[in-house]
Design a protein around this motif. Sequence first.
Motif, mmCIF file in Angstrom:
data_model
loop_
_atom_site.group_PDB
_atom_site.id
_atom_site.type_symbol
_atom_site.label_atom_id
_atom_site.label_comp_id
_atom_site.label_asym_id
_atom_site.label_seq_id
_atom_site.Cartn_x
_atom_site.Cartn_y
_atom_site.Cartn_z
ATOM 1 N N VAL A 88 0.855 -1.199 0.000
ATOM 2 C CA VAL A 88 0.000 0.000 0.000
ATOM 3 C C VAL A 88 0.879 1.233 0.000
ATOM 4 N N GLN A 89 0.474 2.202 -0.809
ATOM 5 C CA GLN A 89 1.105 3.519 -0.746
ATOM 6 C C GLN A 89 0.015 4.522 -0.409
ATOM 7 N N CYS A 90 0.223 5.300 0.644
ATOM 8 C CA CYS A 90 -0.778 6.311 1.016
ATOM 9 C C CYS A 90 -0.131 7.356 1.921
ATOM 10 N N THR A 91 -0.899 8.327 2.329
ATOM 11 C CA THR A 91 -0.406 9.302 3.300
ATOM 12 C C THR A 91 -0.974 8.911 4.662
ATOM 13 N N VAL A 92 -0.582 9.644 5.702
ATOM 14 C CA VAL A 92 -1.138 9.309 7.021
ATOM 15 C C VAL A 92 -2.201 10.329 7.442
ATOM 16 N N SER A 93 -2.911 10.876 6.462
ATOM 17 C CA SER A 93 -3.919 11.884 6.801
ATOM 18 C C SER A 93 -5.169 11.255 7.418
ATOM 19 N N TYR A 102 4.386 -4.656 2.528
ATOM 20 C CA TYR A 102 5.098 -3.372 2.458
ATOM 21 C C TYR A 102 4.115 -2.205 2.468
ATOM 22 N N LEU A 103 4.360 -1.235 3.349
ATOM 23 C CA LEU A 103 3.564 -0.006 3.388
ATOM 24 C C LEU A 103 4.488 1.182 3.164
ATOM 25 N N GLN A 104 4.120 2.020 2.230
ATOM 26 C CA GLN A 104 4.891 3.248 2.004
ATOM 27 C C GLN A 104 4.007 4.433 2.371
ATOM 28 N N LEU A 105 4.357 5.084 3.473
ATOM 29 C CA LEU A 105 3.499 6.144 4.013
ATOM 30 C C LEU A 105 4.167 7.499 3.849
ATOM 31 N N TYR A 106 3.449 8.418 3.268
ATOM 32 C CA TYR A 106 4.000 9.767 3.088
ATOM 33 C C TYR A 106 3.926 10.527 4.409
ATOM 34 N N GLU A 152 -2.447 13.410 -1.830
ATOM 35 C CA GLU A 152 -3.111 12.113 -2.019
ATOM 36 C C GLU A 152 -4.289 12.201 -2.996
ATOM 37 N N LYS A 153 -4.418 13.346 -3.636
ATOM 38 C CA LYS A 153 -5.495 13.472 -4.628
ATOM 39 C C LYS A 153 -5.221 12.484 -5.772
ATOM 40 N N PRO A 154 -6.276 12.062 -6.487
ATOM 41 C CA PRO A 154 -6.107 10.975 -7.463
ATOM 42 C C PRO A 154 -4.993 11.195 -8.491
ATOM 43 N N THR A 155 -4.717 12.439 -8.836
ATOM 44 C CA THR A 155 -3.702 12.671 -9.867
ATOM 45 C C THR A 155 -2.317 12.906 -9.264
ATOM 46 N N GLU A 156 -2.233 12.944 -7.953
ATOM 47 C CA GLU A 156 -0.952 13.284 -7.311
ATOM 48 C C GLU A 156 -0.116 12.029 -7.033
ATOM 49 N N ARG A 157 1.112 12.256 -6.610
ATOM 50 C CA ARG A 157 2.052 11.127 -6.491
ATOM 51 C C ARG A 157 1.748 10.208 -5.316
ATOM 52 N N PHE A 158 0.939 10.645 -4.343
ATOM 53 C CA PHE A 158 0.598 9.757 -3.233
ATOM 54 C C PHE A 158 -0.876 9.346 -3.261
ATOM 55 N N ALA A 159 -1.434 9.274 -4.473
ATOM 56 C CA ALA A 159 -2.784 8.720 -4.607
ATOM 57 C C ALA A 159 -2.754 7.291 -4.068
ATOM 58 N N TYR A 160 -3.842 6.887 -3.411
ATOM 59 C CA TYR A 160 -3.865 5.564 -2.757
ATOM 60 C C TYR A 160 -3.605 4.442 -3.765
#
Lengths: 211, 301
Positions: free
Chosen positions: B205-210, B233-237, B259-267
């Motif tokens: 998973v790639q996401c932010t911690v918001s 593996y978790l990659q958290l911004y 984390e918006k759909p077009t951004e680099r940390f989109a889920y």
Amino acid sequence: MTQYRVLPGPEHFLPPSAASMGICLPNPGEAHINGVIVPEEKAYEEAAKQFLMAKVPTIFPGPLVLWAWNEKAAKKATAVRHLYNTLKECAQPGQTPMLIPMPDYRPKYPKINPEVEINPNHPNLTIWHNKIDCCMFIGVHCHQANLSLKIIRGGTSCYTIAMCAQAGHEDAMLSFRDASVEKIMKLAEWVRKLKGTVQPRLTSAKSGASN
Amino acid sequence: MSKERIKISEDLYDIMPSDYQDLVKSATYGKEDRGWKDIGNSKELIEQHSLCAGCPESMAFRYILASLPNPEDTVMVGSTGCTSLVFPMVAVHNIHSLFGNQNAIASGLKRALSVRFPGRTKDVVVLAGDGATVDIGLDMTLQAWFRQEKFTTICFDNELYANTGGQESGLMQKGFVAKMAPVGKLFDKVRLPEIARESGCHYVVQCTVSKPSLIEKVVRNAVMIAREIGPTYLQLYTPCILEIGKNSMEGLQEMRDSEKPTERFAYKEYISEPAKQLLAEVTAKDKEKKAAAKQLASQEA
């Protein structure tokens, strides 16, 4: 035979480990005082004297007795409390016995409150803050005890006693081995026995080491 | 596995510092459905931390520690970086490894624990920054995944070496100029989630911690899958607000923007087939439990 003696410091920054200077551990039934092997009875007497002489005699119980991880640990904790109570009963005016825990070994610097706990990675902070001039470690895992004892010898003038459940500690000024409930209680008995026969020091500061 | 193993000796209880007494009294060790909602109602497994004010990494730590399914039987492996400033304040067993070899340490640890405690579930969770995971420790990271080691790797991705003043890291975005990387990054951000998937990770998973509820879900999934199937593996911004020129209170917005759909940390999420099956089984069991509890409650009423 080594001439080196494990004496109250401050020895110097990063003192050598006593083992590297030729100090040996006692056999069962023995203890060591300043690195010299002696019968255990003599060590009880000397430890009790040091406690009664000190201005701030302190017991540092470690995780192995603070946490009731088995029945034996809980019994040792009771014995430690008994020893502390005995020290309080036998203290003369001007003496302040203390019981300060070492709950775990996390390097809590700079968050540690040296007034209420001791940390093996910077034990000198607690000793300086509380002006401790004689302390006993009990229930501290050997590696962490060695680390602390060496730091204390290096940077403070505190007299160190180790009540070790294993083979003892070269880096303490006085070390018992195979610590048990009975041995802790026996030390308390010796403190009571020598009460009134030992003159307390007037100040907590002592002279430096003479190695 | 419960609080029963975490008891203070009665005779020395009064001398224990209050944070330890609180841990024994009101931490959530042994609670089956522990999660981020316990924050504020119970003693957290993180005491004060020494990170900067407003650091998103501190939020990440709080959510992760609140979400570990089995904290009393978990060992975390950390590495050099801002995270290593926090571990001394964490009430979960942890090991500080040398810079980069955290996944090698965790491999040995996991194997040793399964030999030493054959009848007990012991979880191992690696938590390191992007420098340790992707640059200095990439070899160890990948080899652990190739070997299908059963532990979770969490990467706190702040896209640079924040702890040492802002040097370029492999996870830095292309063109970014940092304090100590004035030329700007010349190549793209390393695509570690994709590499993880191809290297054998069963849950990525790639996401932010918001969003704390999301972190709770992915941490639980990652640990459960690692326990039963293989590496996760978790990659958290966790942006470094100092190094990207933001104020203390702007970390959360930075994560929301990224984390918006077009951004680099989109889920992004990848789940292998065996992992999907396991999660379905876990969900079904949870539903059964909830239904039984509901039925019991209605009978009692």
